[in-house]
Scaffold this motif. Structure first.
Motif, PDB file in Angstrom:
ATOM      1  N   VAL A 256       0.777  -1.303  -0.226  1.00  0.00           N
ATOM      2  CA  VAL A 256       0.091  -0.110  -0.172  1.00  0.00           C
ATOM      3  C   VAL A 256       0.774   1.046   0.051  1.00  0.00           C
ATOM      4  O   VAL A 256       0.752   2.102  -0.724  1.00  0.00           O
ATOM      5  N   LEU A 257       1.768   1.244   0.669  1.00  0.00           N
ATOM      6  CA  LEU A 257       2.640   2.362   0.807  1.00  0.00           C
ATOM      7  C   LEU A 257       3.508   2.502  -0.488  1.00  0.00           C
ATOM      8  O   LEU A 257       3.705   3.947  -0.988  1.00  0.00           O
ATOM      9  N   LEU A 258       3.837   1.520  -1.150  1.00  0.00           N
ATOM     10  CA  LEU A 258       4.500   1.795  -2.393  1.00  0.00           C
ATOM     11  C   LEU A 258       3.599   2.111  -3.485  1.00  0.00           C
ATOM     12  O   LEU A 258       4.131   3.283  -4.365  1.00  0.00           O
ATOM     13  N   ILE A 259       2.515   1.879  -3.486  1.00  0.00           N
ATOM     14  CA  ILE A 259       1.220   2.468  -4.325  1.00  0.00           C
ATOM     15  C   ILE A 259       0.926   3.855  -4.096  1.00  0.00           C
ATOM     16  O   ILE A 259       1.012   4.747  -5.192  1.00  0.00           O
ATOM     17  N   ILE A 260       1.044   4.235  -2.803  1.00  0.00           N
ATOM     18  CA  ILE A 260       1.072   5.714  -2.663  1.00  0.00           C
ATOM     19  C   ILE A 260       2.021   6.352  -3.050  1.00  0.00           C
ATOM     20  O   ILE A 260       2.192   7.481  -3.470  1.00  0.00           O
ATOM     21  N   ILE A 261       3.191   5.955  -2.671  1.00  0.00           N
ATOM     22  CA  ILE A 261       4.568   6.849  -3.271  1.00  0.00           C
ATOM     23  C   ILE A 261       4.734   6.797  -4.720  1.00  0.00           C
ATOM     24  O   ILE A 261       5.010   7.820  -5.297  1.00  0.00           O
ATOM     25  N   ILE A 262       4.362   5.764  -5.271  1.00  0.00           N
ATOM     26  CA  ILE A 262       4.312   5.523  -6.854  1.00  0.00           C
ATOM     27  C   ILE A 262       3.238   6.705  -7.604  1.00  0.00           C
ATOM     28  O   ILE A 262       3.835   7.471  -8.287  1.00  0.00           O
ATOM     29  N   ASN A 263       2.161   6.908  -6.733  1.00  0.00           N
ATOM     30  CA  ASN A 263       1.150   7.776  -7.068  1.00  0.00           C
ATOM     31  C   ASN A 263       1.663   9.207  -6.981  1.00  0.00           C
ATOM     32  O   ASN A 263       1.504   9.967  -7.863  1.00  0.00           O
ATOM     33  N   PHE A 264       2.293   9.480  -5.871  1.00  0.00           N
ATOM     34  CA  PHE A 264       3.077  10.755  -5.638  1.00  0.00           C
ATOM     35  C   PHE A 264       4.175  10.994  -6.746  1.00  0.00           C
ATOM     36  O   PHE A 264       4.331  12.174  -7.397  1.00  0.00           O
ATOM     37  N   ILE A 265       4.937  10.031  -7.362  1.00  0.00           N
ATOM     38  CA  ILE A 265       5.987  10.347  -8.216  1.00  0.00           C
ATOM     39  C   ILE A 265       5.368  10.517  -9.375  1.00  0.00           C
ATOM     40  O   ILE A 265       5.741  11.397 -10.245  1.00  0.00           O
ATOM     41  N   ILE A 266       4.141   9.744  -9.948  1.00  0.00           N
ATOM     42  CA  ILE A 266       3.691   9.971 -11.242  1.00  0.00           C
ATOM     43  C   ILE A 266       2.956  11.420 -11.145  1.00  0.00           C
ATOM     44  O   ILE A 266       2.989  12.017 -12.229  1.00  0.00           O
ATOM     45  N   ASP A 267       2.440  11.699 -10.170  1.00  0.00           N
ATOM     46  CA  ASP A 267       1.743  13.235 -10.116  1.00  0.00           C
ATOM     47  C   ASP A 267       1.973  13.790  -8.823  1.00  0.00           C
ATOM     48  O   ASP A 267       1.122  13.634  -7.762  1.00  0.00           O
ATOM     49  N   PRO A 268       2.933  14.508  -8.822  1.00  0.00           N
ATOM     50  CA  PRO A 268       3.453  15.246  -7.490  1.00  0.00           C
ATOM     51  C   PRO A 268       2.367  16.397  -7.045  1.00  0.00           C
ATOM     52  O   PRO A 268       2.291  16.524  -5.860  1.00  0.00           O
ATOM     53  N   ALA A 269       1.613  16.901  -8.109  1.00  0.00           N
ATOM     54  CA  ALA A 269       0.591  17.851  -7.594  1.00  0.00           C
ATOM     55  C   ALA A 269      -0.392  17.321  -6.696  1.00  0.00           C
ATOM     56  O   ALA A 269      -1.233  18.045  -6.206  1.00  0.00           O
ATOM     57  N   ILE A 270      -0.464  15.950  -6.801  1.00  0.00           N
ATOM     58  CA  ILE A 270      -1.471  15.550  -6.112  1.00  0.00           C
ATOM     59  C   ILE A 270      -1.495  15.645  -4.555  1.00  0.00           C
ATOM     60  O   ILE A 270      -2.457  15.364  -3.911  1.00  0.00           O
ATOM     61  N   PHE A 271      -0.237  16.016  -3.937  1.00  0.00           N
ATOM     62  CA  PHE A 271      -0.123  16.371  -2.619  1.00  0.00           C
ATOM     63  C   PHE A 271      -0.975  17.390  -2.262  1.00  0.00           C
ATOM     64  O   PHE A 271      -1.505  17.479  -0.878  1.00  0.00           O
ATOM     65  N   PHE A 272      -1.210  18.403  -3.238  1.00  0.00           N
ATOM     66  CA  PHE A 272      -2.139  19.453  -2.700  1.00  0.00           C
ATOM     67  C   PHE A 272      -3.689  19.135  -3.019  1.00  0.00           C
ATOM     68  O   PHE A 272      -4.497  20.198  -3.016  1.00  0.00           O
ATOM     69  N   LYS A 273      -3.913  17.887  -3.381  1.00  0.00           N
ATOM     70  CA  LYS A 273      -5.357  17.614  -3.733  1.00  0.00           C
ATOM     71  C   LYS A 273      -5.729  16.386  -2.893  1.00  0.00           C
ATOM     72  O   LYS A 273      -5.020  15.654  -2.021  1.00  0.00           O
ATOM     73  N   PHE A 274      -7.013  16.189  -2.989  1.00  0.00           N
ATOM     74  CA  PHE A 274      -7.550  15.087  -2.248  1.00  0.00           C
ATOM     75  C   PHE A 274      -7.527  13.656  -3.139  1.00  0.00           C
ATOM     76  O   PHE A 274      -7.795  13.625  -4.461  1.00  0.00           O
ATOM     77  N   SER A 275      -6.744  12.706  -2.710  1.00  0.00           N
ATOM     78  CA  SER A 275      -6.378  11.455  -3.478  1.00  0.00           C
ATOM     79  C   SER A 275      -7.327  10.239  -3.164  1.00  0.00           C
ATOM     80  O   SER A 275      -7.346   9.730  -1.950  1.00  0.00           O
ATOM     81  N   LEU A 276      -8.305   9.999  -3.990  1.00  0.00           N
ATOM     82  CA  LEU A 276      -9.379   9.009  -3.780  1.00  0.00           C
ATOM     83  C   LEU A 276      -8.488   7.612  -3.848  1.00  0.00           C
ATOM     84  O   LEU A 276      -9.074   6.494  -3.253  1.00  0.00           O
ATOM     85  N   LEU A 277      -7.570   7.474  -4.629  1.00  0.00           N
ATOM     86  CA  LEU A 277      -6.977   6.241  -4.566  1.00  0.00           C
ATOM     87  C   LEU A 277      -6.209   5.924  -2.998  1.00  0.00           C
ATOM     88  O   LEU A 277      -6.222   4.687  -2.932  1.00  0.00           O
ATOM     89  N   GLU A 278      -5.612   7.035  -2.693  1.00  0.00           N
ATOM     90  CA  GLU A 278      -5.041   6.741  -1.378  1.00  0.00           C
ATOM     91  C   GLU A 278      -6.215   6.400  -0.360  1.00  0.00           C
ATOM     92  O   GLU A 278      -5.871   5.469   0.511  1.00  0.00           O
ATOM     93  N   VAL A 279      -7.237   7.031  -0.421  1.00  0.00           N
ATOM     94  CA  VAL A 279      -8.501   6.648   0.460  1.00  0.00           C
ATOM     95  C   VAL A 279      -8.894   5.103   0.292  1.00  0.00           C
ATOM     96  O   VAL A 279      -8.949   4.622   1.321  1.00  0.00           O
ATOM     97  N   PHE A 280      -8.787   4.912  -0.913  1.00  0.00           N
ATOM     98  CA  PHE A 280      -9.592   3.432  -1.219  1.00  0.00           C
ATOM     99  C   PHE A 280      -8.288   2.326  -0.874  1.00  0.00           C
ATOM    100  O   PHE A 280      -9.015   1.470   0.117  1.00  0.00           O
ATOM    101  N   VAL A 281      -7.178   2.463  -0.923  1.00  0.00           N
ATOM    102  CA  VAL A 281      -6.063   1.288  -0.737  1.00  0.00           C
ATOM    103  C   VAL A 281      -5.879   1.366   0.938  1.00  0.00           C
ATOM    104  O   VAL A 281      -5.578   0.190   1.118  1.00  0.00           O
ATOM    105  N   THR A 282      -5.813   2.419   1.444  1.00  0.00           N
ATOM    106  CA  THR A 282      -5.738   2.420   2.748  1.00  0.00           C
ATOM    107  C   THR A 282      -6.970   1.912   3.608  1.00  0.00           C
ATOM    108  O   THR A 282      -6.626   1.033   4.439  1.00  0.00           O
ATOM    109  N   ALA A 283      -8.048   2.434   3.142  1.00  0.00           N
ATOM    110  CA  ALA A 283      -9.362   1.961   3.984  1.00  0.00           C
ATOM    111  C   ALA A 283      -9.703   0.449   3.655  1.00  0.00           C
ATOM    112  O   ALA A 283      -9.977  -0.167   4.602  1.00  0.00           O
ATOM    113  N   ILE A 284      -9.544  -0.081   2.539  1.00  0.00           N
ATOM    114  CA  ILE A 284      -9.973  -1.239   2.114  1.00  0.00           C
ATOM    115  C   ILE A 284      -9.100  -2.324   2.746  1.00  0.00           C
ATOM    116  O   ILE A 284      -9.341  -3.405   3.183  1.00  0.00           O
ATOM    117  N   THR A 285      -7.643  -1.953   2.995  1.00  0.00           N
ATOM    118  CA  THR A 285      -6.721  -2.816   3.720  1.00  0.00           C
ATOM    119  C   THR A 285      -6.923  -2.921   4.991  1.00  0.00           C
ATOM    120  O   THR A 285      -7.315  -3.989   5.648  1.00  0.00           O
TER     121      THR A 285
END
Length: 219
Positions: free
Chosen positions: A102-131
């Motif tokens: 899960v942490l790798l998924i989140i890190i890769i998501n930030f690397i692909i789209d650094p601007a998401i740091f200042f946005k709400f990430s649904l991917l982050e919500v989903f992978v952390t919550a479902i786990t």
């Protein structure tokens, strides 16, 4: 009237969360606590601090979306450690594997789209919550085989994460839709306030029914 009611519920939820966090912190110093309780107490304390910070930013009309990443990631890490302490050997290995994944998924998501740091990430919500929901189900299964601990906390986490994740996705969809009545998305988000109250009630019940009866440390 509705806005006033929502604001009142938000204030009640914040105060209740603070009270519950203080109760757990006090008993962490007083009782012979296990490691699971330590991670749970740290999680509750950080949640209070993050919520207060987000409220402070919102009051000054500053963008506070970046703070949500600290909330979801810290929630995931600390509650994963909470369940790690409760699980059996093979289940602990699953927790470690999913934590890293899960942490790798989140890190890769930030690397692909650094601007998401200042946005709400649904991917982050989903992978952390479902786990974490998977962990609650495993703990529930373990408790059916032998007497389990933290049953009220586990039930609260299961209910809150299951429902709030759905609300996050639905609220985000409604906010982006132009064909729906204005303010509908805000009403959906406000349901999450009630979920927080329910969640904190379960955590309080755990303290009231079980933790408050633990033996205190020797002076």
């Amino acid at each position: 009237m509705i806005d006033l009611l929502n604001e009142s519920l938000d204030n009640i939820a914040s105060i209740f969360s603070l009270i519950v966090g203080i109760l757990y912190a006090v008993y962490w110093f007083k009782v012979k606590a296990d490691r699971a309780f330590s991670f749970l107490t740290l999680y509750l304390g950080l949640t209070v601090i993050i919520n207060l910070t987000m409220t402070f930013y919102a009051t000054h009309k500053w963008n506070n979306l970046f703070i949500s990443h600290f909330y979801f990631i810290s929630q995931f890490v600390l509650l994963s450690q909470f369940y790690y302490c409760l699980f059996k050997k093979k289940q602990k290995q699953l927790v470690r594997f999913l934590q890293i994944l899960v942490l790798l998924i989140i890190i890769i998501n930030f690397i692909i789209d650094p601007a998401i740091f200042f946005k709400f990430s649904l991917l982050e919500v989903f992978v952390t919550a479902i786990t974490l929901v998977v962990f609650t189900i495993i703990h529930l299964y373990n408790s059916l085989i032998e007497k389990g601990t933290y049953q009220y906390v586990n039930a609260g986490i299961l209910i809150y994460l299951s429902m709030s994740t759905l609300i996050f996705f639905l609220g985000n969809y409604l906010a982006l839709s132009k064909d729906l009545p204005e303010g509908l998305s805000n009403n959906i988000w406000n349901i999450n306030i009630l979920l927080v109250l329910i969640y904190q009630t379960f955590i309080f019940l755990e303290w009231k029914i079980n933790i408050s009866k633990w033996k205190t440390k020797n002076p």
